[in-house]
Write an enzyme that holds these catalytic residues in place. Structure first.
Site, mmCIF file in Angstrom:
data_model
loop_
_atom_site.group_PDB
_atom_site.id
_atom_site.type_symbol
_atom_site.label_atom_id
_atom_site.label_comp_id
_atom_site.label_asym_id
_atom_site.label_seq_id
_atom_site.Cartn_x
_atom_site.Cartn_y
_atom_site.Cartn_z
ATOM 1 N N CYS A 25 0.844 -1.189 0.000
ATOM 2 C CA CYS A 25 0.000 0.000 0.000
ATOM 3 C C CYS A 25 0.880 1.241 0.000
ATOM 4 C CB CYS A 25 -0.937 0.019 1.199
ATOM 5 S SG CYS A 25 -0.082 0.211 2.775
ATOM 6 N N CYS A 28 3.338 1.736 2.837
ATOM 7 C CA CYS A 28 4.600 1.002 2.700
ATOM 8 C C CYS A 28 5.600 1.836 1.905
ATOM 9 C CB CYS A 28 4.372 -0.325 1.982
ATOM 10 S SG CYS A 28 3.229 -1.444 2.810
ATOM 11 N N ASP A 450 9.531 29.645 -30.725
ATOM 12 C CA ASP A 450 10.722 29.939 -31.506
ATOM 13 C C ASP A 450 10.363 29.767 -32.981
ATOM 14 O OD1 ASP A 450 13.602 30.210 -32.095
ATOM 15 O OD2 ASP A 450 13.390 28.113 -32.691
#
Length: 765
Positions: A25, A28, A450
């Site tokens: 989970c 953890c 650009d």
């Protein structure tokens, strides 16, 4: 970028990636991350969905053995994962954890269904039904829920608690209570019956056994985990597909003579500088340059374009693309981890391993949520007993709190959406470098473009032809193109290419000579031809008539390059060469506006050229005559005005501006420096992809926020109901599992994301 760079990872040395085992989970993952970050000079992020830790170092790198030991102290395993090539070539693992999880879930479900059915349907409750339920439920609780029990025991030894602790406590409590009721209470009496309602209603404590809860909750959660694991695997399909695209073997040409020896070798033995053969239908082994042959190369896996790209000697080619035409001889320029394919895979995986700021908040919440949920469960049990309610009712409410509080959905909210979103982006030629990029796209209101190589092709092309009175345009192009075809100058190449496209094959010139700084001269079909500046023609007594002089002056006033053509003492025409606008740039600008972005054209060219290009693509604001080093100052000025700036560029001179911008989008057709400086890399040179990249990023961020909202809302709404005794533990288990399934299913919707061009095509049809 200017906002995200403050949280960038340390740059002392290359990051280390670890595969983490044993996590179940988000709590953890949070624990492993905290453990690693306790080491000096270490900055780590742990991703629950990918089960990987990315560790970077501020100074001297920490040995991998120390990192592994630190993870093991937290109760988990850590290994250095295999390389992408090894992973792609590895056969299916017979001990596939997803398959094992499916088997465990199916066995548990088969055993649980009759237990649940007997508990729900009084008509099925025969004389000793409760003992049959015990026989069926016991394997589910002991074997089916074993991963939860093992993890809970491990956490207890470490003095911590995770989602597994909640599940193990809830299932064990329901099972142990049932054993007590069967062996020491009256629930084991022959003929005992009780009703079961899967509704939101307060329990009166009449039901004294909870075997259906213990078995049902285990099965629901195992099924939820299986679907999560399967979805995580599917979410990584795009990355695995990238890794599997590369060729496995390559035909290397040994020797430089007219008949080199062919040798078939594994692709990992190819080195830069090797010449290799690519037959029709084969994948190009690695990045390189065509030395012999012409063909069409299918670039769809990298760019999404269905039309093959024509290549000839001198053309660059990319590894893993398909040779769709003739035989090619290619010289390798990049191999292994330096190829564009490997870099794409690396960018995708790094993005999937990161965390957005909103997910970091969710991780912190889930880290403290488990112990708080246990306290709430104990408080619920104590409160119900204190007010004189039956122990069965108090127990029911406490177990429901433990089950409903599992924070699994919180941990999956961001990683799942990020994995699917970045994977889909990779398929479309959009590489998202990190999760913080997603949050930047939401705030962007200005896009700086650009000009050269981004809005325009960045290559000179023949754009105009003006001929003197009485002259044949085709003949002027044929003779000028033939002479220029012998030159390597960019303007000459543009004229030769344009002439060949319009008139066909060009004759070979004789007596070709380059006149330094002025142009070229030579003989074509017996005619002494001059192509170049006006001064070249005037030196040979060939002045320009008024019509041609006006055309040349007009072209030069617009910043275009004009050359004169003459032979036999007369000026015959003026050819105009310029950087051409990409055919899709105007549509891209329109899409930027639809996304709420204000486009600005930024260029070092003169004002006239910039205004001409801007008018052609529909940009109103132009900033021209900007030196490369000053582009970053333009971005800073816009930011100082309160704008949130995205920058789209492709060259080395754009790198600083890309890094300064809040969101940098680098064209994958540009330089390596620009690609590294950007947050998003657009593999195709099509500016429309930039708009799709913003759309995909915003869609992914919206999915993350939706996942987090529903995950939090689920816990916020269900916990009070459970504490009040209004949520049956069985319903709580089903809701908890379904919340996680909802998160992964909602994230999978990103797989259906389509570029605007595809959507327009669907609507048109």
């Amino acid at each position: 970028m200017s906002t995200s760079r403050t949280t960038a990872e340390p740059t002392g040395t290359a990051p280390v990636e670890l595969a983490i085992g044993g996590m179940t989970c988000a709590a953890c993952a949070n624990r492993v991350e905290k453990r690693l970050n306790k080491l000096d000079g270490v900055s780590a992020t742990v991703n629950f969905a990918t089960e990987k830790a990315r560790v970077s170092f501020a100074g001297t790198p920490t040995p991998v053995e120390d990192l592994v030991a630190q993870v093991e102290k937290a109760g988990y395993t850590a290994t250095v994962p295999r390389t992408g090539t090894e992973t792609a070539e590895t056969a299916v693992d017979p001990n596939d954890p997803v398959r094992a999880l499916w088997n465990r879930a199916m066995v548990s479900l088969v055993l649980s269904v009759p237990v649940i059915a007997m508990a729900m349907v009084p008509a099925l409750q025969f004389t000793y039904w409760q003992w049959a339920s015990l026989a069926l439920a016991a394997p589910v609780v002991v074997w089916g829920a074993l991963p939860f029990h093992v993890a809970a025991w491990k956490n207890l030894r470490l003095g911590t608690a995770t989602m597994d602790t909640l599940v193990s406590l809830g299932v064990s409590a329901a099972f142990l209570w049932s054993l007590y009721a069967l062996f020491l209470g009256t629930a084991g009496a022959p003929g005992m019956t009780h009703a079961f309602e899967l509704t939101i209603a307060r329990s009166d404590g009449a039901g004294n056994i909870y075997l259906e809860v213990a078995a049902g909750v285990t099965s629901f959660i195992l099924l939820g985990k299986y679907f999560e694991a399967r979805s995580k695997r599917r979410a990584g399909d795009a990355l695995r597909a990238l890794l599997e695209l590369g060729a496995k073997e390559v035909t290397v040409l040994r020797g430089d003579g007219p008949s080199p020896r062919e040798e078939l070798v594994p692709v990992d033995r190819l080195v830069a500088g090797d010449r290799f053969l690519v037959r029709p239908g084969e994948r190009i082994a690695t990045d390189g340059t065509v030395e012999e042959g012409t063909s069409a190369v299918d670039m769809s896996m990298l760019t999404g374009e269905s039309v093959p790209e024509e290549v000839s000697p001198g053309s660059p080619v990319i590894g893993a693309t398909v040779n769709a035409g003739g035989r090619l001889v290619v010289r390798a320029t990049r191999v292994g981890s330096d190829t564009q394919l490997a870099r794409m895979a690396r960018l995708v995986e790094e993005a999937q391993s990161g965390k957005a700021e909103v997910q970091r908040l969710a991780d912190r919440v889930s880290g403290v949520f488990v112990p708080i949920a246990i306290l709430i469960a104990l408080g619920t049990l104590g409160f119900w007993l204190a007010i004189g309610q039956p122990a069965a009712a108090a127990f029911t409410a406490a177990v429901a709190v433990l089950i409903i509080a599992c924070p699994c959905a919180l941990g999956l909210a961001t990683p799942m959406a990020l994995m699917v979103g970045t994977g889909r982006g990779a398929q479309l030629g959009i590489l998202i470098k990190g999760p913080e990029v997603l949050e930047n796209t939401r705030r962007v209101d200005t896009v700086v473009l650009d000009k050269t190589g981004t809005v325009t092709t960045g290559r000179m092309a023949l754009t105009g032809v003006t001929v003197a009175d009485g002259e044949d345009e085709q003949e002027v192009l044929r003779l000028a193109g033939a002479l220029e075809n012998a030159s390597e100058h960019p303007v000459a190449r543009a004229i030769a290419s344009g002439a060949a496209d319009r008139v066909g094959a060009l004759p070979a010139p004789e007596g070709f000579a380059n006149v330094e700084g002025l142009g070229v001269r030579g003989t074509v079909d017996g005619r002494a031809v001059l192509v170049g500046r006006v001064a070249l023609l005037e030196e040979h007594g060939t002045p320009l008539p008024g019509q041609l002089a006006t055309a040349l002056k007009d072209a030069e006033s617009e910043g275009r390059t004009a050359v004169a053509v003459g032979w036999e003492g007369r000026a015959r025409g003026v050819l105009v060469v310029a950087d051409t606008v990409k055919p899709t740039s105007a549509e891209a600008v329109r899409r930027f506006r639809e996304l709420g972005l204000t486009p600005i054209l930024l260029t070092g060219d003169n004002e006239a050229v910039a205004r001409s290009v801007a008018a052609e693509v529909g940009v109103d604001e132009v900033i021209a005559e900007v030196l490369p080093k000053d582009k970053v100052d333009v971005v800073r000025r816009l930011q100082a005005e309160g704008r949130t700036v995205a920058m789209v560029g492709d060259g080395v001179n754009d790198a600083a501006a890309l890094a300064q911008a809040d969101l940098g989008l680098s064209m994958g057709t540009g330089t390596d420096v620009a690609i590294e400086a950007g947050d998003l890399t657009l593999v195709r040179g099509d500016l429309r992809t930039a708009a799709d990249a913003v759309r995909l990023s915003r869609r992914t961020l919206g999915t993350i926020r939706g996942n987090l909202f529903w995950a939090f809302a689920y816990n916020a709404a269900a916990l009070p109901l459970a504490a009040a005794g209004l949520l049956n533990p069985m319903l709580a288990g089903a809701a908890m599992a379904l919340s996680s399934v909802f998160v992964v299913s909602n994230s999978q919707r990103l797989r259906r994301f389509r570029p605007l061009a595809a959507e327009d095509a669907v609507r048109a049809s």
